[in-house]
Scaffold this motif. Structure first.
Motif, PDB file in Angstrom:
ATOM      1  N   ARG A  51     -43.135  58.245  32.721  1.00  0.00           N
ATOM      2  CA  ARG A  51     -42.861  57.436  31.649  1.00  0.00           C
ATOM      3  C   ARG A  51     -42.277  56.309  31.722  1.00  0.00           C
ATOM      4  O   ARG A  51     -42.531  55.423  31.979  1.00  0.00           O
ATOM      5  N   TRP A  52     -41.002  57.085  31.895  1.00  0.00           N
ATOM      6  CA  TRP A  52     -39.455  56.130  32.436  1.00  0.00           C
ATOM      7  C   TRP A  52     -39.952  55.542  33.777  1.00  0.00           C
ATOM      8  O   TRP A  52     -39.699  53.955  33.707  1.00  0.00           O
ATOM      9  N   MET A  53     -40.437  56.434  35.003  1.00  0.00           N
ATOM     10  CA  MET A  53     -40.803  55.505  36.165  1.00  0.00           C
ATOM     11  C   MET A  53     -41.868  54.294  35.681  1.00  0.00           C
ATOM     12  O   MET A  53     -41.296  53.511  36.372  1.00  0.00           O
ATOM     13  N   ALA A  54     -42.658  54.956  34.939  1.00  0.00           N
ATOM     14  CA  ALA A  54     -43.706  53.844  35.215  1.00  0.00           C
ATOM     15  C   ALA A  54     -43.587  52.336  34.476  1.00  0.00           C
ATOM     16  O   ALA A  54     -43.680  51.371  34.855  1.00  0.00           O
ATOM     17  N   GLU A  55     -42.657  52.551  33.524  1.00  0.00           N
ATOM     18  CA  GLU A  55     -41.974  51.735  32.476  1.00  0.00           C
ATOM     19  C   GLU A  55     -41.125  50.315  33.652  1.00  0.00           C
ATOM     20  O   GLU A  55     -41.467  49.152  33.036  1.00  0.00           O
ATOM     21  N   ARG A  56     -40.867  51.103  34.578  1.00  0.00           N
ATOM     22  CA  ARG A  56     -39.616  50.266  35.523  1.00  0.00           C
ATOM     23  C   ARG A  56     -40.671  50.433  36.516  1.00  0.00           C
ATOM     24  O   ARG A  56     -39.036  49.599  37.319  1.00  0.00           O
ATOM     25  N   GLY A  57     -41.332  50.148  37.243  1.00  0.00           N
ATOM     26  CA  GLY A  57     -41.918  50.378  38.514  1.00  0.00           C
ATOM     27  C   GLY A  57     -41.665  51.513  39.330  1.00  0.00           C
ATOM     28  O   GLY A  57     -41.675  50.581  40.431  1.00  0.00           O
ATOM     29  N   LEU A  58     -41.224  52.240  39.068  1.00  0.00           N
ATOM     30  CA  LEU A  58     -39.968  52.893  39.694  1.00  0.00           C
ATOM     31  C   LEU A  58     -41.229  54.020  40.747  1.00  0.00           C
ATOM     32  O   LEU A  58     -41.841  54.824  39.851  1.00  0.00           O
ATOM     33  N   ASN A  59     -41.005  54.641  42.204  1.00  0.00           N
ATOM     34  CA  ASN A  59     -41.831  55.740  42.877  1.00  0.00           C
ATOM     35  C   ASN A  59     -41.270  56.302  42.637  1.00  0.00           C
ATOM     36  O   ASN A  59     -39.533  56.603  42.226  1.00  0.00           O
ATOM     37  N   HIS A  60     -40.987  57.854  43.244  1.00  0.00           N
ATOM     38  CA  HIS A  60     -40.536  59.000  43.132  1.00  0.00           C
ATOM     39  C   HIS A  60     -39.242  58.532  44.231  1.00  0.00           C
ATOM     40  O   HIS A  60     -37.278  58.970  44.116  1.00  0.00           O
ATOM     41  N   GLN A 103     -30.390  67.022  44.130  1.00  0.00           N
ATOM     42  CA  GLN A 103     -31.194  67.432  42.701  1.00  0.00           C
ATOM     43  C   GLN A 103     -30.623  67.820  41.430  1.00  0.00           C
ATOM     44  O   GLN A 103     -30.552  67.761  40.589  1.00  0.00           O
ATOM     45  N   LYS A 104     -28.760  67.982  42.175  1.00  0.00           N
ATOM     46  CA  LYS A 104     -27.985  68.480  41.149  1.00  0.00           C
ATOM     47  C   LYS A 104     -28.144  66.615  40.604  1.00  0.00           C
ATOM     48  O   LYS A 104     -27.556  66.727  38.854  1.00  0.00           O
ATOM     49  N   ALA A 105     -27.494  65.362  40.798  1.00  0.00           N
ATOM     50  CA  ALA A 105     -27.386  64.278  40.441  1.00  0.00           C
ATOM     51  C   ALA A 105     -28.949  63.362  40.315  1.00  0.00           C
ATOM     52  O   ALA A 105     -28.573  63.043  38.997  1.00  0.00           O
ATOM     53  N   MET A 106     -29.853  64.122  40.276  1.00  0.00           N
ATOM     54  CA  MET A 106     -31.490  63.931  39.940  1.00  0.00           C
ATOM     55  C   MET A 106     -31.431  64.423  38.193  1.00  0.00           C
ATOM     56  O   MET A 106     -31.200  63.944  37.509  1.00  0.00           O
ATOM     57  N   ASP A 107     -30.966  66.161  37.510  1.00  0.00           N
ATOM     58  CA  ASP A 107     -31.523  66.714  36.921  1.00  0.00           C
ATOM     59  C   ASP A 107     -30.008  66.072  35.774  1.00  0.00           C
ATOM     60  O   ASP A 107     -30.144  65.679  34.946  1.00  0.00           O
ATOM     61  N   ALA A 108     -28.628  65.439  36.820  1.00  0.00           N
ATOM     62  CA  ALA A 108     -27.689  64.579  35.617  1.00  0.00           C
ATOM     63  C   ALA A 108     -28.743  63.713  35.085  1.00  0.00           C
ATOM     64  O   ALA A 108     -28.002  63.064  34.194  1.00  0.00           O
ATOM     65  N   PHE A 109     -28.663  63.247  35.714  1.00  0.00           N
ATOM     66  CA  PHE A 109     -29.224  61.509  35.723  1.00  0.00           C
ATOM     67  C   PHE A 109     -30.288  61.495  34.640  1.00  0.00           C
ATOM     68  O   PHE A 109     -30.476  60.562  33.759  1.00  0.00           O
ATOM     69  N   ARG A 110     -31.450  62.262  34.837  1.00  0.00           N
ATOM     70  CA  ARG A 110     -32.624  63.262  33.325  1.00  0.00           C
ATOM     71  C   ARG A 110     -31.830  63.002  32.228  1.00  0.00           C
ATOM     72  O   ARG A 110     -32.336  62.851  30.975  1.00  0.00           O
ATOM     73  N   ARG A 111     -30.834  64.327  32.082  1.00  0.00           N
ATOM     74  CA  ARG A 111     -30.294  64.985  31.273  1.00  0.00           C
ATOM     75  C   ARG A 111     -29.934  63.554  30.419  1.00  0.00           C
ATOM     76  O   ARG A 111     -29.729  63.298  29.324  1.00  0.00           O
ATOM     77  N   ALA A 112     -29.070  63.270  31.342  1.00  0.00           N
ATOM     78  CA  ALA A 112     -28.099  61.422  30.400  1.00  0.00           C
ATOM     79  C   ALA A 112     -29.259  60.460  29.833  1.00  0.00           C
ATOM     80  O   ALA A 112     -28.366  59.831  29.357  1.00  0.00           O
ATOM     81  N   ARG A 113     -30.518  60.840  29.756  1.00  0.00           N
ATOM     82  CA  ARG A 113     -31.685  59.563  29.532  1.00  0.00           C
ATOM     83  C   ARG A 113     -32.576  60.274  28.627  1.00  0.00           C
ATOM     84  O   ARG A 113     -33.318  59.580  28.567  1.00  0.00           O
ATOM     85  N   GLY A 114     -32.258  61.563  28.283  1.00  0.00           N
ATOM     86  CA  GLY A 114     -32.902  61.898  27.567  1.00  0.00           C
ATOM     87  C   GLY A 114     -34.578  62.398  28.294  1.00  0.00           C
ATOM     88  O   GLY A 114     -35.453  63.016  27.521  1.00  0.00           O
ATOM     89  N   LEU A 115     -34.471  62.489  29.402  1.00  0.00           N
ATOM     90  CA  LEU A 115     -35.328  62.953  30.037  1.00  0.00           C
ATOM     91  C   LEU A 115     -35.785  64.337  30.302  1.00  0.00           C
ATOM     92  O   LEU A 115     -35.913  65.066  31.554  1.00  0.00           O
ATOM     93  N   MET A 116     -36.310  64.746  29.843  1.00  0.00           N
ATOM     94  CA  MET A 116     -36.323  66.475  29.428  1.00  0.00           C
ATOM     95  C   MET A 116     -37.064  67.086  30.283  1.00  0.00           C
ATOM     96  O   MET A 116     -37.327  68.592  30.126  1.00  0.00           O
ATOM     97  N   THR A 117     -38.590  66.464  30.274  1.00  0.00           N
ATOM     98  CA  THR A 117     -39.565  66.620  31.072  1.00  0.00           C
ATOM     99  C   THR A 117     -40.494  66.283  31.972  1.00  0.00           C
ATOM    100  O   THR A 117     -40.471  64.571  31.436  1.00  0.00           O
ATOM    101  N   PRO A 118     -41.023  66.697  32.603  1.00  0.00           N
ATOM    102  CA  PRO A 118     -41.941  65.743  33.917  1.00  0.00           C
ATOM    103  C   PRO A 118     -42.595  64.512  33.134  1.00  0.00           C
ATOM    104  O   PRO A 118     -42.350  63.509  34.143  1.00  0.00           O
ATOM    105  N   GLN A 119     -43.129  64.959  32.415  1.00  0.00           N
ATOM    106  CA  GLN A 119     -43.258  63.475  31.168  1.00  0.00           C
ATOM    107  C   GLN A 119     -43.202  62.709  30.803  1.00  0.00           C
ATOM    108  O   GLN A 119     -43.549  61.211  31.160  1.00  0.00           O
ATOM    109  N   ALA A 120     -41.485  63.119  30.240  1.00  0.00           N
ATOM    110  CA  ALA A 120     -41.104  61.750  30.296  1.00  0.00           C
ATOM    111  C   ALA A 120     -40.510  61.264  31.364  1.00  0.00           C
ATOM    112  O   ALA A 120     -40.570  60.627  31.026  1.00  0.00           O
TER     113      ALA A 120
END
Length: 362
Positions: free
Chosen positions: A168-177, A148-165
């Motif tokens: 969208r980022w996952m959908a653009e790259r064809g990634l599921n959770h 979870q800490k790694a996930m939080d850092a990953f999102r911060r580094a890419r400016g993904l500060m909300t679940p919606q963002a």
């Protein structure tokens, strides 16, 4: 050091492989930690491949050692035996189809002729394989809290500060959770490997190579015309103009303004790491001092660059420099791995691949 095999290892490993029937790779990787825990003195690496026709996964357990490797596999009787898994269906060779025209993997690779002219891409491919090899024999399982800490850092580094963002980022790259967790876990594992490689070496490396991390404040001029770039470099160099014109022609700010107003150059005043300038200008930048002129040098986009050094700020081992030093140490480690790696290319002529491999090992 020879491979030491505990008496019950092969039997236990075979029984463990039998238990992977129907298990996906991410779960298989988690289960491997149990087997490693029982035999901590033995290096293990799990390899897998997916049979396109059935969706079944096949696993090989590899026991590497300096003198060679032992491979152990188990295939249930309902799936394709492992020796036949090299056979590929035509669909597996397709990268894409455009207006009914198939682009095969072979054709796609042949388009990448830039690989033979610029070793940067080939080096990245080889580095990725070497890092994957190193990670495969390490215990890199993350607890739920660390993931979870790694996930939080990953999102911060890419400016993904909300679940919606993030969605969208996952959908653009064809990634599921699940796939996103794999990506994050992989990045965390690479970070851990890097920490292992650089641990305890930063201060000594900086003491030996500190000047390579100096910051140089420069005026950077960019030209489309190589002749104009060469002429301006000559004007900037001390002694390249008559004494009565020296002050005017060697003032880099005034000259930059003159060239910009004439519409023949773009100009920036910036701070560069010495290593960045060495990568662009080569040996002349290694010990460049205030007043020195570098260039012209060709740029990847076809332009030409001239730099006048205004000042040199000696490096200090602050947090920014520490990260740069850690990067250099890790890059040097990768270079050492490349020098001793066994490389096989599956396309291109022998002359080209041999030359490229030699360059990558330099």
């Amino acid at each position: 050091m020879s491979l030491v095999v505990p008496p019950d290892l092969l039997g236990a490993a075979l029984e463990w492989l039998r238990g992977l029937d129907g298990v996906r790779p991410e779960r298989a990787g988690e289960l491997l930690s149990d087997l490693r825990g029982r035999y901590p003195e033995v290096r293990m690496r799990l390899l897998w491949q997916r049979e396109a026709a059935t969706g079944e996964y096949h696993y090989d357990l590899l026991f590497p050692s300096p003198e060679g490797s032992v491979s152990l596999a188990f295939a249930p009787d309902r799936v394709i035996p492992w020796p036949l898994r090299g056979g590929q269906r035509s669909g597996e060779q397709l990268v894409l189809r455009v207006n009914g025209v198939d682009m095969t993997m072979e054709r796609a690779v042949s388009v990448l002729d830039v690989l033979w002219e610029d070793t940067g891409l080939a080096r990245r491919l080889m580095n990725a394989a070497l890092v994957e090899e190193a990670l495969a024999t390490r215990h890199t399982d993350l607890s739920a809290d660390r993931l979870q800490k790694a996930m939080d850092a990953f999102r911060r580094a890419r400016g993904l500060m909300t679940p919606q963002a993030t969605l969208r980022w996952m959908a653009e790259r064809g990634l599921n959770h699940a796939r996103l967790e794999e990506v994050v876990a992989s990045e965390a594992a690479v970070a851990e490997l890097r920490r292992e490689v650089v641990d305890g070496r930063v201060e000594d490396f900086f003491a030996a190579h500190g000047e390579e991390f100096d910051r140089l404040r420069v005026v950077r001029l960019r030209y489309a015309d190589p002749d104009r770039a060469a002429a301006v470099a000559a004007r900037l160099r001390v002694g390249a103009v008559p004494p009565d014109e020296m002050e005017k022609d060697t003032d880099p700010v005034a000259l930059a303004a003159e060239e910009m107003l004439a519409g023949v150059a773009t100009c920036r005043m910036e701070a560069n790491g010495r290593g960045d300038l060495v990568a662009l200008f080569g040996a002349p930048a290694v010990d460049a001092r205030a007043g020195q002129v570098l260039g012209p040098a060709g740029l990847p986009d076809g332009g030409f660059c001239v730099v006048r050094v205004l000042a040199v700020e000696p490096a200090v081992l602050d947090e920014v420099t520490r990260r740069l030093v850690e990067g250099r140490i890790f890059d040097d480690w990768l270079a050492e791995q490349r020098r001793h790696a066994h490389v096989e290319w599956f396309w291109g002529s022998r002359a080209r691949t041999d030359e490229l491999t030699t360059d990558l090992r330099a």
